[in-house]
Design an enzyme around this catalytic site. Sequence first.
Site, PDB file in Angstrom:
ATOM      1  N   ASP A  60       1.013  -1.379  -0.174  1.00  0.00           N
ATOM      2  CA  ASP A  60      -0.021  -0.032   0.086  1.00  0.00           C
ATOM      3  C   ASP A  60       0.914   1.215   0.106  1.00  0.00           C
ATOM      4  OD1 ASP A  60      -2.490   1.471   0.103  1.00  0.00           O
ATOM      5  OD2 ASP A  60      -3.110   0.963   2.051  1.00  0.00           O
ATOM      6  N   ARG A  79       0.222   7.698  -3.000  1.00  0.00           N
ATOM      7  CA  ARG A  79       0.899   8.686  -1.950  1.00  0.00           C
ATOM      8  C   ARG A  79       2.340   8.972  -2.200  1.00  0.00           C
ATOM      9  NH1 ARG A  79      -1.598   6.369   3.190  1.00  0.00           N
ATOM     10  NH2 ARG A  79      -1.895   4.478   1.570  1.00  0.00           N
ATOM     11  N   ASN A  88     -10.591  -2.857  -6.841  1.00  0.00           N
ATOM     12  CA  ASN A  88      -9.485  -2.028  -7.631  1.00  0.00           C
ATOM     13  C   ASN A  88     -10.058  -1.387  -8.810  1.00  0.00           C
ATOM     14  OD1 ASN A  88      -6.474  -2.973  -6.069  1.00  0.00           O
ATOM     15  ND2 ASN A  88      -7.605  -1.453  -5.608  1.00  0.00           N
ATOM     16  N   ARG A 109      -5.474  -2.214   8.176  1.00  0.00           N
ATOM     17  CA  ARG A 109      -6.703  -2.987   7.744  1.00  0.00           C
ATOM     18  C   ARG A 109      -6.560  -4.327   6.984  1.00  0.00           C
ATOM     19  NH1 ARG A 109      -8.220   2.061   6.031  1.00  0.00           N
ATOM     20  NH2 ARG A 109      -7.370   1.757   4.199  1.00  0.00           N
TER      21      ARG A 109
HETATM   22  C1  FPP Z   1      -1.837   0.118  -3.433  1.00  0.00           C
HETATM   23  O1  FPP Z   1      -1.413   1.339  -3.394  1.00  0.00           O
HETATM   24  C2  FPP Z   1      -1.248  -0.593  -4.458  1.00  0.00           C
HETATM   25  C3  FPP Z   1      -2.011  -1.298  -5.421  1.00  0.00           C
HETATM   26  C4  FPP Z   1      -3.593  -1.187  -5.510  1.00  0.00           C
HETATM   27  C5  FPP Z   1      -1.205  -1.908  -6.555  1.00  0.00           C
HETATM   28  C6  FPP Z   1      -0.100  -2.653  -6.151  1.00  0.00           C
HETATM   29  C7  FPP Z   1       0.707  -2.861  -7.459  1.00  0.00           C
HETATM   30  C8  FPP Z   1       2.038  -2.749  -7.614  1.00  0.00           C
HETATM   31  C9  FPP Z   1       3.073  -2.949  -6.710  1.00  0.00           C
HETATM   32  C10 FPP Z   1       2.622  -2.743  -8.996  1.00  0.00           C
HETATM   33  C11 FPP Z   1       3.232  -3.830  -9.695  1.00  0.00           C
HETATM   34  C12 FPP Z   1       2.758  -5.378  -9.410  1.00  0.00           C
HETATM   35  C13 FPP Z   1       1.787  -6.183 -10.013  1.00  0.00           C
HETATM   36  C14 FPP Z   1       2.082  -7.607  -9.821  1.00  0.00           C
HETATM   37  C15 FPP Z   1       0.912  -5.776 -10.885  1.00  0.00           C
HETATM   38  P1  FPP Z   1      -2.437   2.638  -3.429  1.00  0.00           P
HETATM   39  O2  FPP Z   1      -2.628   2.712  -5.147  1.00  0.00           O
HETATM   40  O3  FPP Z   1      -3.702   2.229  -2.949  1.00  0.00           O
HETATM   41  O4  FPP Z   1      -1.722   3.607  -2.885  1.00  0.00           O
HETATM   42  P2  FPP Z   1      -2.542   5.027  -2.023  1.00  0.00           P
HETATM   43  O5  FPP Z   1      -3.084   4.404  -1.010  1.00  0.00           O
HETATM   44  O6  FPP Z   1      -1.192   5.746  -1.462  1.00  0.00           O
HETATM   45  O7  FPP Z   1      -3.339   5.683  -3.274  1.00  0.00           O
END
Ligand code: FPP
Length: 228
Positions: A12, A16, A60, A178
């Site tokens: 996560d 950000r 997502n 969470r």
């Molecule tokens: C959560 O951060 C991350 C994700 C929803 C995607 C995770 C994906 C990768 C690490 C990319 C590569 C890996 C594969 C296997 C596709 P967020 O976007 O929710 O961050 P935020 O909470 O800061 O907005």
Amino acid sequence: MDGLNHVAFIMDGNGRWAKAKGMPRINGHKAGARAMEQIVPYAFTKGATVLSFYAFSTENWSRPKDEVNGIIKLLFWLLDKNLSYLHENQIRLLVTGDLSCLSKVRREKVLNAINATKDYKKTVNILFNYGGKSDIMHAVHGLIDSGIKRPTEADFENYLYNNLPPVDLLIRTSGEMRLSNFMLWQCAYAELYFTKTYWPDFGKEDYDKALEEFYGRNRRFGAITNPK
Ligand code: FPP
């Protein structure tokens, strides 16, 4: 066996991380993919045999189309780039989730990689289009179709998307505390570790800290420590 077999990551904070640097969110996911590539070899040298990564959840899809497509593209970029690494290091690839969302060509690409690595002992498991509830419902439907009337826990596990060992340590980055519908069945007795570090910055030292905390915990699995 020291109790650390399966380590799972909720990666996560990519968005950000990018925002803090004045970059588009997708750059955060790219940096997240690189963090994943760094942590895989390290976590194997530190004793885990199964590593699970939450890459894309059933929730997502509500993100902007560009971001969704960008994450899917990254998955295939990672796959193309690392298939030979998986073979050289005898690592099995699993992709857990509902793959019916992928085009036939892409789905076959994933299934071929899974099949080509299926006999290796160490496992990298990518949770893609995955939700813990949807995993449980997948098992429920499979059991109903199988005709098993009073399934055991072992029967149930056979009908999950993949029959994985229980998660020993779940690491979630970015300060959120969470489960977010992540491996609900498999995390029944997982030790939970939260860090404020955003996923793209999560490295070897952060992993060591998580392990230190894990080994300091008293895992009782519902029993008591010194039964008389
Ligand atoms: C959560 O951060 C991350 C994700 C929803 C995607 C995770 C994906 C990768 C690490 C990319 C590569 C890996 C594969 C296997 C596709 P967020 O976007 O929710 O961050 P935020 O909470 O800061 O907005």
